[in-house]
Design a protein around this motif. Structure first.
Motif, mmCIF file in Angstrom:
data_model
loop_
_atom_site.group_PDB
_atom_site.id
_atom_site.type_symbol
_atom_site.label_atom_id
_atom_site.label_comp_id
_atom_site.label_asym_id
_atom_site.label_seq_id
_atom_site.Cartn_x
_atom_site.Cartn_y
_atom_site.Cartn_z
ATOM 1 N N ALA A 12 0.544 -1.033 -0.022
ATOM 2 C CA ALA A 12 0.159 -0.087 0.064
ATOM 3 C C ALA A 12 0.915 1.211 0.013
ATOM 4 C CB ALA A 12 -0.916 -0.139 1.209
ATOM 5 N N LEU A 13 2.046 1.232 0.805
ATOM 6 C CA LEU A 13 2.998 2.375 0.856
ATOM 7 C C LEU A 13 3.469 2.567 -0.608
ATOM 8 C CD1 LEU A 13 4.645 1.737 4.187
ATOM 9 C CD2 LEU A 13 3.491 3.660 3.597
ATOM 10 N N ARG A 14 3.902 1.528 -1.358
ATOM 11 C CA ARG A 14 4.346 1.791 -2.777
ATOM 12 C C ARG A 14 3.243 2.266 -3.471
ATOM 13 N NH1 ARG A 14 7.524 -3.920 -3.182
ATOM 14 N NH2 ARG A 14 9.374 -3.413 -2.021
ATOM 15 N N LYS A 15 1.970 2.007 -3.407
ATOM 16 C CA LYS A 15 0.922 2.638 -4.113
ATOM 17 C C LYS A 15 0.828 4.098 -3.998
ATOM 18 C CE LYS A 15 -2.148 -1.179 -4.355
ATOM 19 N NZ LYS A 15 -3.464 -1.876 -4.039
ATOM 20 N N PHE A 16 1.210 4.603 -2.945
ATOM 21 C CA PHE A 16 1.074 5.958 -2.732
ATOM 22 C C PHE A 16 2.435 6.566 -2.620
ATOM 23 C CE2 PHE A 16 -2.660 4.219 -0.368
ATOM 24 C CZ PHE A 16 -3.733 4.939 -0.990
ATOM 25 N N GLY A 17 3.623 6.191 -3.232
ATOM 26 C CA GLY A 17 4.751 6.583 -3.462
ATOM 27 C C GLY A 17 5.701 6.660 -2.381
ATOM 28 N N TYR A 18 5.627 5.917 -1.668
ATOM 29 C CA TYR A 18 6.370 5.741 -0.477
ATOM 30 C C TYR A 18 7.209 4.411 -0.254
ATOM 31 C CZ TYR A 18 4.095 9.494 2.407
ATOM 32 O OH TYR A 18 3.500 10.679 2.697
ATOM 33 N N GLU A 19 8.713 4.476 0.097
ATOM 34 C CA GLU A 19 9.419 3.550 0.057
ATOM 35 C C GLU A 19 9.858 2.916 1.519
ATOM 36 O OE1 GLU A 19 10.307 1.441 -2.655
ATOM 37 O OE2 GLU A 19 9.099 2.530 -3.787
ATOM 38 N N VAL A 20 9.946 1.670 1.766
ATOM 39 C CA VAL A 20 10.552 0.938 2.845
ATOM 40 C C VAL A 20 12.019 0.624 2.845
ATOM 41 C CG1 VAL A 20 10.092 -0.662 4.663
ATOM 42 C CG2 VAL A 20 8.188 0.390 3.345
ATOM 43 N N PRO A 21 12.920 1.168 3.587
ATOM 44 C CA PRO A 21 12.602 2.025 4.786
ATOM 45 C C PRO A 21 12.789 3.514 4.626
ATOM 46 C CG PRO A 21 14.727 1.118 4.972
ATOM 47 C CD PRO A 21 14.154 0.619 3.628
ATOM 48 N N LYS A 22 13.194 4.054 3.360
ATOM 49 C CA LYS A 22 13.371 5.314 3.045
ATOM 50 C C LYS A 22 12.372 6.155 3.615
ATOM 51 C CE LYS A 22 14.140 8.691 -0.365
ATOM 52 N NZ LYS A 22 14.212 8.934 -2.232
ATOM 53 N N ASP A 23 11.044 6.033 3.494
ATOM 54 C CA ASP A 23 10.283 6.791 4.043
ATOM 55 C C ASP A 23 9.304 6.361 5.126
ATOM 56 O OD1 ASP A 23 10.672 8.700 1.560
ATOM 57 O OD2 ASP A 23 9.806 7.037 0.562
ATOM 58 N N MET A 24 9.436 5.011 5.414
ATOM 59 C CA MET A 24 8.463 4.542 6.500
ATOM 60 C C MET A 24 9.318 3.253 6.831
ATOM 61 S SD MET A 24 5.839 4.928 8.153
ATOM 62 C CE MET A 24 4.522 5.995 7.165
ATOM 63 N N SER A 25 9.773 3.107 8.161
ATOM 64 C CA SER A 25 10.218 1.848 8.412
ATOM 65 C C SER A 25 8.981 0.862 9.007
ATOM 66 C CB SER A 25 10.882 1.935 9.891
ATOM 67 O OG SER A 25 12.225 2.672 9.372
ATOM 68 N N ILE A 26 9.071 -0.638 8.803
ATOM 69 C CA ILE A 26 8.204 -1.491 9.460
ATOM 70 C C ILE A 26 8.842 -2.604 10.193
ATOM 71 C CG2 ILE A 26 6.499 -3.194 8.357
ATOM 72 C CD1 ILE A 26 5.680 -1.303 6.376
ATOM 73 N N VAL A 27 8.309 -2.918 10.959
ATOM 74 C CA VAL A 27 8.560 -4.161 11.682
ATOM 75 C C VAL A 27 7.384 -5.008 12.111
ATOM 76 C CG1 VAL A 27 10.452 -2.993 12.865
ATOM 77 C CG2 VAL A 27 8.408 -3.040 14.161
ATOM 78 N N CYS A 28 7.491 -6.289 12.360
ATOM 79 C CA CYS A 28 6.192 -7.063 12.378
ATOM 80 C C CYS A 28 6.594 -8.261 13.204
ATOM 81 C CB CYS A 28 5.925 -7.567 11.247
ATOM 82 S SG CYS A 28 6.977 -8.785 10.161
ATOM 83 N N PHE A 29 5.529 -9.023 13.661
ATOM 84 C CA PHE A 29 5.620 -10.437 14.083
ATOM 85 C C PHE A 29 5.654 -11.533 12.864
ATOM 86 C CE2 PHE A 29 5.053 -9.802 18.615
ATOM 87 C CZ PHE A 29 5.370 -11.074 19.193
ATOM 88 N N GLU A 30 6.339 -12.439 13.060
ATOM 89 C CA GLU A 30 6.249 -13.536 12.217
ATOM 90 C C GLU A 30 7.301 -13.347 10.782
ATOM 91 O OE1 GLU A 30 5.617 -16.116 13.416
ATOM 92 O OE2 GLU A 30 4.298 -15.547 15.061
ATOM 93 N N ASP A 31 7.518 -14.224 9.899
ATOM 94 C CA ASP A 31 8.428 -14.196 9.183
ATOM 95 C C ASP A 31 7.720 -14.736 7.891
ATOM 96 O OD1 ASP A 31 11.033 -13.456 7.908
ATOM 97 O OD2 ASP A 31 11.949 -15.019 8.625
#
Length: 338
Positions: free
Chosen positions: A258-277
């Motif tokens: 979804a971030l990519r759809k709106f022109g955001y890149e991970v982690p440049k524009d937004m960091s993301i962490v999560c449970f599971e792999d």
């Protein structure tokens, strides 16, 4: 088709003796057992499980009821469960509820009619109490997996959702993030409640503001995070998050898409962490910073507990095992200026 009467004739014993060998009766001498087993192998006889269950009152079939077989976590859970069941001569009947209470209810009703010896299940949520009570009423042994249900007493194998969340949030804070969003699973699920609680308390202990505009819920296996991401990036700049904690791997991947759809890149524009792999996905970057639970051990330990209950070898007191996740730092989170 080979029958026990064919085995008896070839081995020169009675059909009852063959039946006792098949059902591992202790009333047979070792020499007779070996003789009958040799004929069984020679003729390629496969015992009729239904007939055996009439004698032993056991089917040697266990049910594994999970919420999402497409999630690698539950795939590894199933492998651990199957490996342990096989050690004890049991077979696994796998059912997938897709996080759907009605499907769970239908599977429970089906299991009641098939006379499984026991059930290892990951509930769809708090509403699962109604379905579990059917197992209790029929005196069918069960073990809960990954999720707790208030008011239900049983053996249970859990992950440490609170601790895993705390460590991931602290990792982001150490990287300089002060505005961290939470995209959580439904609060009707115990894992989501634990992750929500840990998120709130970790921010407060770090003297960071809890902004409820940064907290949202979505189904654990939903494939559309567009609305949530749009709402987050539409916030005023001074309130907009620089990082997201996603409650599981599917939510994280869908948030990245979804971030990519709106022109955001991970982690440049937004960091993301999560449970599971996830297993490595060709062309998908960045790999996720995650709290990885020992999924194989969930299934392996859960089936061990279940078989011990079935065979009367479990302690009187119910057991609760909490397995710690491993925190793995990868490229989806980055240091920002403090």
């Amino acid at each position: 088709m080979v029958t026990i009467y064919d085995i008896a004739k070839r081995a020169n014993v009675s059909p009852m003796t063959v039946s006792r060998v098949i059902n591992n009766s202790k009333q047979i001498s070792e020499s007779t057992r070996q003789k009958v087993q040799a004929v069984i192998e020679e003729l390629g006889y496969i015992p009729n499980s239904a007939a055996r269950s009439l004698i032993s009152k056991k089917t040697k079939i266990l049910s594994l009821l999970i919420t999402d077989i497409t999630n690698p976590f539950f795939t590894r859970v199933a492998r651990g469960a199957e490996d342990k069941a096989k050690q004890f001569g049991y077979q696994i009947l796998l059912s997938n509820t897709d996080e759907d209470f009605k499907k769970e209810e239908d599977y429970i009703d089906m299991l009641l009619s098939t006379n499984v010896d026991g059930v290892l299940l990951a509930p769809t949520g708090d509403q699962s109490k109604k379905n579990i009570k059917k197992l209790i009423k029929r005196d069918i042994p069960f073990v809960l997996l990954d999720r707790e249900i208030e008011g239900i007493e049983s053996d249970i194998v859990l992950g440490d959702s609170y601790e895993g969340t705390r460590k991931l949030i602290e990792h982001l804070i150490q990287q300089g993030h002060k505005k961290i969003a939470l995209i959580n699973g439904p609060l009707s699920v115990s894992t989501a409640r634990e992750r929500h609680k840990s998120y709130i308390e970790t921010l407060k202990l770090s003297n960071l503001k809890v902004n409820h505009d940064l907290i949202s819920e979505i189904g654990y296996n939903k494939d559309d995070a567009d609305t949530i991401i749009k709402n987050l990036i539409s916030l005023p700049k001074f309130e907009r998050p620089t990082a997201i904690f996603a409650a599981n791997n599917f939510i994280a991947v869908n948030a990245i898409k979804a971030l990519r759809k709106f022109g955001y890149e991970v982690p440049k524009d937004m960091s993301i962490v999560c449970f599971e792999d996830f297993e490595p996905i060709t062309g998908f970057n960045p790999f996720l910073t995650a709290a990885i639970q020992p999924a194989y051990s969930f299934g392996y330990t859960g089936i061990q507990f279940l078989i011990e209950r079935i065979e009367g070898k479990a302690p009187k007191e119910y057991r609760k095992i909490v397995l710690s996740p491993e925190i793995v730092i990868r490229e989806s989170s980055r240091l920002i200026k403090k």
